[in-house]
Design an enzyme around this catalytic site. Structure first.
Site, PDB file in Angstrom:
ATOM      1  N   GLY A 181     -10.482  -6.434  26.028  1.00 36.75           N
ATOM      2  CA  GLY A 181      -9.844  -6.034  24.922  1.00 36.75           C
ATOM      3  C   GLY A 181      -9.251  -4.683  25.010  1.00 36.75           C
ATOM      4  O   GLY A 181      -8.666  -4.491  26.082  1.00 36.75           O
ATOM      5  N   SER A 182      -8.887  -4.016  23.946  1.00 39.19           N
ATOM      6  CA  SER A 182      -7.964  -2.950  24.175  1.00 39.19           C
ATOM      7  C   SER A 182      -9.106  -1.639  24.721  1.00 39.19           C
ATOM      8  O   SER A 182     -10.075  -1.816  24.746  1.00 39.19           O
ATOM      9  CB  SER A 182      -7.838  -2.278  22.536  1.00 39.19           C
ATOM     10  OG  SER A 182      -8.883  -1.939  21.931  1.00 39.19           O
ATOM     11  N   GLU A 217     -12.442  -4.968  30.970  1.00 40.16           N
ATOM     12  CA  GLU A 217     -11.017  -5.299  31.181  1.00 40.16           C
ATOM     13  C   GLU A 217     -10.410  -4.868  30.212  1.00 40.16           C
ATOM     14  O   GLU A 217     -10.364  -5.583  29.088  1.00 40.16           O
ATOM     15  CB  GLU A 217     -11.366  -6.745  31.582  1.00 40.16           C
ATOM     16  CG  GLU A 217      -9.659  -7.309  32.153  1.00 40.16           C
ATOM     17  CD  GLU A 217      -9.188  -6.930  33.045  1.00 40.16           C
ATOM     18  OE1 GLU A 217      -7.928  -6.469  33.063  1.00 40.16           O
ATOM     19  OE2 GLU A 217      -9.972  -6.819  34.286  1.00 40.16           O
ATOM     20  N   LEU A 218      -9.447  -4.007  30.254  1.00 44.20           N
ATOM     21  CA  LEU A 218      -8.763  -3.507  29.153  1.00 44.20           C
ATOM     22  C   LEU A 218      -7.304  -3.654  29.188  1.00 44.20           C
ATOM     23  O   LEU A 218      -6.803  -4.421  29.747  1.00 44.20           O
ATOM     24  CB  LEU A 218      -9.128  -1.751  29.013  1.00 44.20           C
ATOM     25  CG  LEU A 218     -10.815  -1.544  29.173  1.00 44.20           C
ATOM     26  CD1 LEU A 218     -11.034  -0.139  29.308  1.00 44.20           C
ATOM     27  CD2 LEU A 218     -11.364  -2.234  28.098  1.00 44.20           C
ATOM     28  N   GLY A 219      -6.486  -2.674  28.691  1.00 43.26           N
ATOM     29  CA  GLY A 219      -5.152  -2.570  28.457  1.00 43.26           C
ATOM     30  C   GLY A 219      -4.400  -2.660  29.583  1.00 43.26           C
ATOM     31  O   GLY A 219      -4.870  -2.069  30.817  1.00 43.26           O
ATOM     32  N   GLU A 271       1.130   0.714  25.055  1.00 44.68           N
ATOM     33  CA  GLU A 271       1.141  -0.868  25.101  1.00 44.68           C
ATOM     34  C   GLU A 271       1.647  -1.537  24.002  1.00 44.68           C
ATOM     35  O   GLU A 271       0.884  -1.405  22.831  1.00 44.68           O
ATOM     36  CB  GLU A 271      -0.447  -1.122  25.753  1.00 44.68           C
ATOM     37  CG  GLU A 271      -0.473  -2.563  25.984  1.00 44.68           C
ATOM     38  CD  GLU A 271      -1.923  -3.216  26.166  1.00 44.68           C
ATOM     39  OE1 GLU A 271      -1.909  -4.064  27.006  1.00 44.68           O
ATOM     40  OE2 GLU A 271      -2.730  -2.542  25.648  1.00 44.68           O
ATOM     41  N   PHE A 298       2.258  -4.814  23.243  1.00 43.25           N
ATOM     42  CA  PHE A 298       1.652  -6.202  23.083  1.00 43.25           C
ATOM     43  C   PHE A 298       2.405  -7.088  22.271  1.00 43.25           C
ATOM     44  O   PHE A 298       2.114  -7.733  21.331  1.00 43.25           O
ATOM     45  CB  PHE A 298       0.100  -6.045  22.552  1.00 43.25           C
ATOM     46  CG  PHE A 298      -0.924  -6.581  23.328  1.00 43.25           C
ATOM     47  CD1 PHE A 298      -1.102  -6.428  24.574  1.00 43.25           C
ATOM     48  CD2 PHE A 298      -1.459  -7.831  22.485  1.00 43.25           C
ATOM     49  CE1 PHE A 298      -2.140  -7.428  25.117  1.00 43.25           C
ATOM     50  CE2 PHE A 298      -2.417  -8.597  23.044  1.00 43.25           C
ATOM     51  CZ  PHE A 298      -2.607  -8.494  24.596  1.00 43.25           C
TER      52      PHE A 298
END
Length: 484
Positions: A232-233, A254-256, A382, A384
């Site tokens: 996620g973020s 596991e991020l941006g 970011e 998105f």
């Protein structure tokens, strides 16, 4: 063929030792972002549901972890077969619930099947080493399951990013509590539960609890949970890491990403622009690997932008379930407003809008910004969303400096007529993944997928790399003479 997910029969439930109503009685409507239509209604877990699930998972894990490896592998293979059998139904959920175009949904299912197949190979791999020792004593190290793994998965690639953690964790003998995002609780949650239910996974080994931040916080803090795998973020990932640290549990974050696609002056511009358009606009830009910054040599910048704008204007936008379109809706109104705010603030700061930039209901068109500088929101954040900010540089050194000018470090791509030049430049980039003469959106189940810096904590997803995430080492010695 019967449906995999009976949303009417499962309305208002969560999957925890079978299907049951959520403790607090809360439910959430599953809304089709393209139309606003309610597709289903699922239960929303609260903290007490999480505590109950974690305790039940801990009890079930002991027998599951003791099952012969071939038995666990067989369950994973059957889950892959079930997904293949119900491919058309799951495509429908990915398209309607998550706003994916059909090509994205089909690709996601293919990748999810591969994750299950690769996970099925893990249990029968060697899981230890014989170590040197003294006379009369054997010494070995073996990998053992962590116990209960919590998985918090996102809405943007809901099935794949749930199974990427759930499948290897189960294969290596852990029990799992999965909390999918409430915006995609069917394709990211109920589908996963039903796959493993149909595959014969013993009851209690997997719990699926759609929930909001309260459920996520409870899962992260629960002392029974040995590890949390979060996708996620970066902002939420930092909170997950802080809470998990207080109980000394392992985390995979596991991020941006704010990823650079670098176009050098010897690149083939038509291919580069096509790659750039895909990297920024695929799935409405709602992918952590999306190209958030197009860094282009000055001598080819205008020619590249002209082709990129042509690519953007060629793409169609609309309801992916009703029509054959290239881009679907943004996931919700809040995200659309955020995208539009970044574009507007950047234009106000001096960027030029070359195409797009005007939302139409839940749809945001492919957008190209030029004149972007390193202090604008389109560079620093970011996005998105389907936005391609273009930054002009004078040479390779400046391209590297601009690409590295971010706290993120997930992925980068380089377009060049010289592979040697591209690899030399790649040596200077601070990202976990780099693609020369490709674009930024790449995934395979067998690679060490992950980022540096604010893009993650160094954990890696993928095939054999899962051993490091979902098991721990145990050292055992034995003497033949008990009098020693």
């Amino acid at each position: 063929m019967t449906s995999l997910v009976d949303v009417d029969g499962l309305a208002g439930t969560v999957f925890s030792d079978g299907w049951r109503a959520a403790s607090g009685g809360a439910v959430v409507d599953v809304v089709e972002p393209a139309t606003g239509k309610t597709l289903a209604q699922v239960g929303v877990a609260c903290a007490s549901d999480v505590a109950r699930a974690a305790a039940g998972a801990a009890r079930a894990q002991q027998a599951w972890g003791a099952l012969p490896p071939a038995g666990r592998a067989a369950v994973l293979r059957r889950a892959a077969a079930v997904l293949e059998e119900h491919r058309a139904e799951v495509v429908q959920w990915l398209v309607r619930e998550g706003g994916a175009v059909r090509a994205k949904a089909e690709t996601e299912i293919a990748d999810a099947v591969e994750e299950l197949v690769q996970a099925a190979a893990l249990p029968t791999q060697p899981h230890g080493q014989v170590l040197p020792s003294g006379p009369g004593r054997s010494s070995l190290a073996r990998r053992v399951p962590l116990g209960v793994v919590g998985v918090i998965s996102p809405w943007n690639v809901p099935l794949l990013l749930a199974l990427r953690s759930v499948a290897p964790a189960l294969a290596l003998g852990n029990a799992v509590v999965l909390k999918p995002d409430v915006r995609t609780p069917v394709s990211g949650g109920l589908v996963v539960a039903r796959l493993f239910e149909e595959a014969g996974l013993p009851e209690g080994v997997l719990h699926v609890l759609p929930g909001d931040a309260q459920a996520g916080s409870a899962l992260t803090a629960d002392p029974t949970v040995a590890m949390v795998s979060f996708t996620g973020s970066t902002a939420v990932g930092r909170e997950v890491g802080a809470v998990a640290g207080r109980t000394l549990k392992r985390v995979s974050l596991e991020l941006g990403g704010n990823n650079a696609l670098i176009v050098l002056d010897d690149a083939g511009l038509e291919a580069a622009a096509a790659a750039g358009a895909f990297a920024s606009f695929f799935h409405q830009g709602q992918i952590c690997m999306a190209a958030g910054r197009h860094i282009v040599h000055a001598s080819v910048a205008e020619a590249y932008v002209r082709r990129l704008v042509e690519e953007a204007r060629r793409l169609t936008v609309g309801d992916p379930w009703a029509d054959r379109v290239d881009l679907g809706p943004v996931i919700d109104g809040r995200q659309l407003q955020r995208i539009h705010g970044i574009v507007g603030d950047s234009v106000a700061a001096g960027a030029e809008l070359r195409c797009g930039g005007v939302p139409d209901g839940p749809f945001y068109p492919p957008t190209v910004l030029t004149g972007v500088t390193r202090d604008m929101p389109a560079f620093t954040e970011e996005i998105f969303g389907p936005v391609a900010p273009v930054v002009v540089v004078q040479d390779d050194d400046e391209a590297v400096a601009v690409a590295n000018d971010t706290e993120y470090g997930l992925v980068a791509a380089i377009r060049t007529g010289s592979v040697e030049r591209g690899l030399h430049l790649a040596d200077r980039l601070r990202t976990g993944m780099i693609h020369v003469n490709d674009q930024t959106v790449n995934h395979q189940a067998v690679v060490p997928f992950g980022g540096f810096g604010a893009s993650g904590n160094g954990a890696r997803h993928g095939a054999q790399f899962a051993w490091d995430s979902y098991t721990q080492w145990q050292w055992i010695t034995a003497r033949g003479d008990e009098s020693a």
